[in-house]
Design a protein around this motif. Sequence first.
Motif: not given
Length: 235
Positions: A71-75, A77-88, A217-226
Amino acid sequence: MKTFTLVLLFSCILSGNSFAQETASEDPFVSLKQDLQLHWPKNRLIRFVFHGHSVPSGYGRAGEVHRYESYPMLFHRNLCEKYNYATIDLAITAIGGENAIRGEARFQEDVLALKPDVVFIDYSLNDRSFGLEKSATAWRSMIEQCQAANIPVVLLTPTPDSHEDILDSSTVLAQHAKQVRGLAKEYDVPLIDSYAAFGERVRDGVKIETYLSQPNHPNKAGNKIVAELIGRLFF
């Protein structure tokens, strides 16, 4: 440091996979979201640190690590796509098998030394072996260290363990989830209530195994929820 309660309560509507969200009247991340929108050369490096056990580390089934499905890595990616001028930057200081007591012992050196903009704490699955009191002491220490350093901290209730009925409020894991909610209220810090979010899905008829790679342990679907719950703090 002035902090704000931001408790996210979600009820799942399966047909649209939408959520009802209740938040505090003031957003503790207003300034950070403004920084995330800055363009070069006014932008800066913004760092999120995830501290905890095997789940934020990306562990799946039988010891396999799927880092990019955590879930940290999925978050991230989502954050970098949202703020595509930021260095995160994202740092995962989580260690598989660790509990809050051990995590607190290395908190200064491994977490605060990174000078994070936000710290996330997720330890409850492994805290069950040490009991509520010892776990609460360690969580309080980490929260107070963040607040002393003027670093926002976000608490996470646990992801599920299929050995315990997620709809039974008397289980050990449910009691740890309740304790994390209490700590968020006590210190007036943001809470990501993963346990409640998964519980709502089970109430709506979805089997908990749908979101798990193995019982704890959550799978990808579970991590995506978090990841999506965390994203609501910053989107």
